[in-house]
Scaffold this active site. Sequence first.
Site, PDB file in Angstrom:
ATOM      1  CB  CYS A 144      -0.954   0.001   1.194  1.00  0.00           C
ATOM      2  SG  CYS A 144      -0.161  -0.340   2.784  1.00  0.00           S
TER       3      CYS A 144
ATOM      4  CG  HIS B 178      -0.845   4.066   4.919  1.00  0.00           C
ATOM      5  ND1 HIS B 178      -1.522   3.821   6.087  1.00  0.00           N
ATOM      6  CD2 HIS B 178      -0.451   2.841   4.446  1.00  0.00           C
ATOM      7  CE1 HIS B 178      -1.551   2.519   6.327  1.00  0.00           C
ATOM      8  NE2 HIS B 178      -0.918   1.905   5.335  1.00  0.00           N
TER       9      HIS B 178
END
Length: 339
Positions: free
Chosen positions: A131, A246
């Site tokens: 990711c 994130h």
Amino acid sequence: MNSKEYNVAVAGVTGAVGKVFLSILEERKFPVKNLIPLASHRSLGKKVIFYGQELEVKELKKDSFSSVDIALFSAGASTSREFAKYAVDSGAVVIDNSSAFRMEENVPLVVPEVNKDKIFEHNGIIANPNCSTIIMVVALKPIYDISPIKRIVVSTYQSVSGAGAKAIAELENQTREIICQGKKDVKCEVFPVQIAFNVIPHIDIFFDNGYTKEEMKMVHETRKIFGDSRIKITATAVRVPVFTSHSESVSIETEEKIALKVVRDALARAEGLTLKDDFKNAVYPTALDSSNKDNVFVGRLREDISVENGISMWVVGDQLRKGAALNTIQIAEELISRT
């Protein structure tokens, strides 16, 4: 996209990414003929909803893939290593969200905005990158197209949902115990130390070189995605007490000098990116901005004053969507676009 419909299996359908698979397949109107929801025996008896229809979760087995065209895997690396071959042998194309096959030479590692042509070099399996890597390379591709990147220094600020449902619960429980009950010692089961009101510079196992597995994933995967082994990369992966999305501080050095205006214009035009960059008015992307959004957000653009040809930026993305499920389904969309 053509008018054909496809039998799609989702392995790990009851997990965090598996659930997002279903919602994105619906949102993007992927041409699903039949959906086959698969999970471990622990999920037997559970139901999932797809297009308003209740479907019973089936146990993932060797023979789960008869008549399956596309198998989306997000059940962990060991499960992918065990079962992906059976899906391929049954005639399915596997798009795997785990780390199982990412660095195998004959497996394409794909972010469609960066290297979608690699999809068609598959031998039955296509790998979805980590990711944090996905979020970063989407932001770097428009710059790399202007001038190759020599060096990347990245620090990640990764949300707890990247570690799964138990990690989310641990942050919730610790926060509640500290605020509501005044506890000073809280239970730590998912993370090695307290995550509530804390920042942990430790994601995954440590290697002998002092880097973690998460950090080295970013190094190796970025080079493979760009097809450029010359890029020098150093990463520090950090867990923060945020539920979703994130964030990354990224500084790069390019081979040639690029004016900041040229970089900004390239990012503003790029597919899959949202530029939010007006520091004079405190406009920059945050984790909340990108949560449940498809695009990667970029801001805090500036010249890196410590090196020649340097650019620094702040990059944010929802790791369950673009960092996982969305990227996987974009690969599937591209795959069927030529069939």
